[in-house]
Scaffold this active site. Structure first.
Site: not given
Length: 180
Positions: A168, A165, A5
């Site tokens: 990755c 976002g 995350t």
């Protein structure tokens, strides 16, 4: 590095008011598969006075959240004393030292990264902290926006996480944000 995350925490002042903001993406992966796109990895603690977020193993992170929340309650919301006691307990327990998770915790006065080895790290600038596989992307974007864009902190966190976002593969752009 945890491929799980991206969490970004920011504390500072904007228009004369102290603020603390945390954001995270919603992607949960297992190996090279996306299991979920809308997970919540951030939460408030101690009656909404502390913000927190995790990266890493979900089960491990919930164990850490529970332990940290118990310590925070015992210390009546004192974030500094709570992270130090948390670190001491973490290092004493063989089980905890094997947990594969990290946390960012903050309020309007302090921001810390709690590592999987029991370390407590205050960011060098004392304002911006990021963890997770997209953490370095989000941190870089946040530092640049903080220095040059003069935008509201919530927007800074959101834009930085969107950039992470886009770069990755373990981070998506389904962003959730909490603020104090």
């Amino acid at each position: 590095m945890f491929e799980a995350t991206t969490i970004l925490g920011y504390k500072g002042e904007f228009e004369g008011k102290k603020c603390a903001i945390i954001g995270g993406d919603g992607q949960v992966t297992f190996g090279n598969c996306v299991l979920k796109n809308n997970a919540t990895k951030i939460r408030t603690l101690y009656n909404g006075q502390i913000l927190s977020g995790f990266a890493g193993s979900t089960a491990d992170a919930f164990s850490l959240f529970d332990m940290f929340e118990r310590i925070l309650e015992g210390r009546k919301g004192d974030l500094v004393r709570s992270v130090l006691e948390f670190s001491k307990e973490w290092r004493k327990d063989k089980y905890l030292r094997k947990l594969e998770a990290m946390m960012v915790v903050l309020n309007t006065e302090h921001i810390y990264i709690l590592s999987g080895t029991g370390d407590v790290v205050e960011p060098e600038d004392g304002r911006i902290a990021a963890i997770g596989s997209g953490g370095n992307y989000a941190l870089s974007a946040a530092r640049a926006l903080d220095r040059y864009a003069q935008i509201p902190p919530k927007e800074l966190v959101e834009k930085s996480l969107h950039i992470a976002g886009e770069l990755c593969i373990y981070t998506n752009t389904n962003i959730r944000i909490l603020e104090l």
